[in-house]
Design a protein around this motif. Structure first.
Motif, PDB file in Angstrom:
ATOM      1  N   ASP A   1       0.807  -1.215   0.000  1.00 37.37           N
ATOM      2  CA  ASP A   1       0.000   0.000   0.000  1.00 37.37           C
ATOM      3  C   ASP A   1       0.846   1.274   0.000  1.00 37.37           C
ATOM      4  O   ASP A   1       0.291   2.376  -0.018  1.00 37.37           O
ATOM      5  N   LEU A   2       2.161   1.147   0.016  1.00 38.80           N
ATOM      6  CA  LEU A   2       3.041   2.318   0.039  1.00 38.80           C
ATOM      7  C   LEU A   2       4.006   2.248  -1.141  1.00 38.80           C
ATOM      8  O   LEU A   2       4.884   1.393  -1.182  1.00 38.80           O
ATOM      9  N   THR A   3       3.827   3.154  -2.104  1.00 45.17           N
ATOM     10  CA  THR A   3       4.671   3.159  -3.304  1.00 45.17           C
ATOM     11  C   THR A   3       5.870   4.083  -3.180  1.00 45.17           C
ATOM     12  O   THR A   3       6.871   3.889  -3.869  1.00 45.17           O
ATOM     13  N   GLY A   4       5.780   5.092  -2.323  1.00 45.22           N
ATOM     14  CA  GLY A   4       6.894   6.028  -2.175  1.00 45.22           C
ATOM     15  C   GLY A   4       6.776   6.798  -0.877  1.00 45.22           C
ATOM     16  O   GLY A   4       5.707   6.865  -0.266  1.00 45.22           O
TER      17      GLY A   4
ATOM     18  N   HIS B   1      12.206   7.581  -1.106  1.00 48.89           N
ATOM     19  CA  HIS B   1      12.171   6.124  -1.226  1.00 48.89           C
ATOM     20  C   HIS B   1      11.081   5.760  -2.227  1.00 48.89           C
ATOM     21  O   HIS B   1       9.954   6.238  -2.123  1.00 48.89           O
ATOM     22  N   LEU B   2      11.418   4.920  -3.179  1.00 55.96           N
ATOM     23  CA  LEU B   2      10.440   4.321  -4.074  1.00 55.96           C
ATOM     24  C   LEU B   2      10.419   2.834  -3.765  1.00 55.96           C
ATOM     25  O   LEU B   2      11.469   2.205  -3.650  1.00 55.96           O
TER      26      LEU B   2
ATOM     27  N   GLU C   1       6.526  12.671  -4.294  1.00 52.50           N
ATOM     28  CA  GLU C   1       7.522  12.750  -3.218  1.00 52.50           C
ATOM     29  C   GLU C   1       8.355  14.026  -3.336  1.00 52.50           C
ATOM     30  O   GLU C   1       8.687  14.660  -2.326  1.00 52.50           O
ATOM     31  N   ILE C   2       8.686  14.439  -4.557  1.00 54.80           N
ATOM     32  CA  ILE C   2       9.392  15.707  -4.771  1.00 54.80           C
ATOM     33  C   ILE C   2       8.520  16.850  -4.262  1.00 54.80           C
ATOM     34  O   ILE C   2       9.016  17.810  -3.648  1.00 54.80           O
TER      35      ILE C   2
ATOM     36  N   ALA D   1       5.539  -2.480  -4.569  1.00 58.05           N
ATOM     37  CA  ALA D   1       4.248  -1.776  -4.476  1.00 58.05           C
ATOM     38  C   ALA D   1       3.946  -1.051  -5.788  1.00 58.05           C
ATOM     39  O   ALA D   1       2.800  -1.038  -6.250  1.00 58.05           O
ATOM     40  N   ILE D   2       4.968  -0.451  -6.398  1.00 56.52           N
ATOM     41  CA  ILE D   2       4.791   0.206  -7.689  1.00 56.52           C
ATOM     42  C   ILE D   2       4.389  -0.818  -8.743  1.00 56.52           C
ATOM     43  O   ILE D   2       3.449  -0.604  -9.518  1.00 56.52           O
TER      44      ILE D   2
END
Length: 140
Positions: free
Chosen positions: A66-69, A92-93, A120-121, A97-98
Motif C-alpha cells: 500500500d506504500l509506493t513512495g 524512497h520508491l 515525493e518531490i 508496491a509500484i
C-alpha cells in the motif's frame, strides 16, 4: 502477457528491476523545470523492494504493497541554516508496491513511477496536491 508500458529492453517474463525503476525516476528528475532541479541535488533517491515494518507502523499502513513512495526530510520552506549535521533528505520508491499498482491499473510504468516521484518531490518543496499535479503536467 506483459503489463502495459513494459520497458522495451525487458524480457516479457521478468518484472522490472530496481535499476529500471531508478532509471525512470532519474529521467523524471531530468525532465523537471530547472528551478526545481536546482534544489534537488542533495536529495538521495533510494529504490527498495518494500517499506520496512517500522516505516509502515509509523505511517499506520497495514500492508507494504500500500506504500509506493515516501519522502523523508523537512520541506525546503521549513529548513533552517542551523540544521547542520541532519541526515540528507531521501525519496524512497518501493518497487514491489509500484509494480503491484502497475499491474492492477491501466497506467504505464513510466507514468506511474513519474507520478510517485513527483509526489515525493512535491513533499520536499511543500507543494499542495494541486501544485503537484501541475508539476506532473509540466513534466509529461
Amino acid at each position: 502477457m506483459a503489463a502495459p508500458d513494459q520497458p522495451a529492453d525487458l524480457p516479457a517474463d521478468r518484472a522490472p528491476s530496481a535499476a529500471v525503476i531508478e532509471e525512470i525516476a532519474l529521467a523524471t528528475l531530468e525532465a523537471l523545470p530547472a528551478e526545481f532541479r536546482a534544489h534537488l541535488g542533495d536529495v538521495v533517491l533510494i529504490v527498495e523492494d518494500l517499506a520496512d515494518a517500522d516505516t509502515l507502523t509509523v505511517l499506520g499502513i497495514d500492508h507494504p504493497l500500500d506504500l509506493t513512495g515516501l519522502y523523508h526530510g523537512r520541506p525546503l520552506g521549513e529548513k533552517s541554516s542551523s540544521e547542520s549535521g541532519a541526515p540528507p533528505d531521501r525519496i524512497h520508491l518501493y518497487r514491489r508496491a509500484i509494480l503491484d499498482e502497475w499491474i492492477d491499473t491501466d497506467v504505464g510504468l513510466h507514468e506511474l513511477v513519474a507520478h510517485v516521484m513527483i509526489h515525493e518531490i512535491g513533499h520536499h518543496f511543500g507543494l499542495s496536491d494541486d501544485d503537484m499535479h501541475a508539476l506532473e503536467d509540466a513534466v509529461a
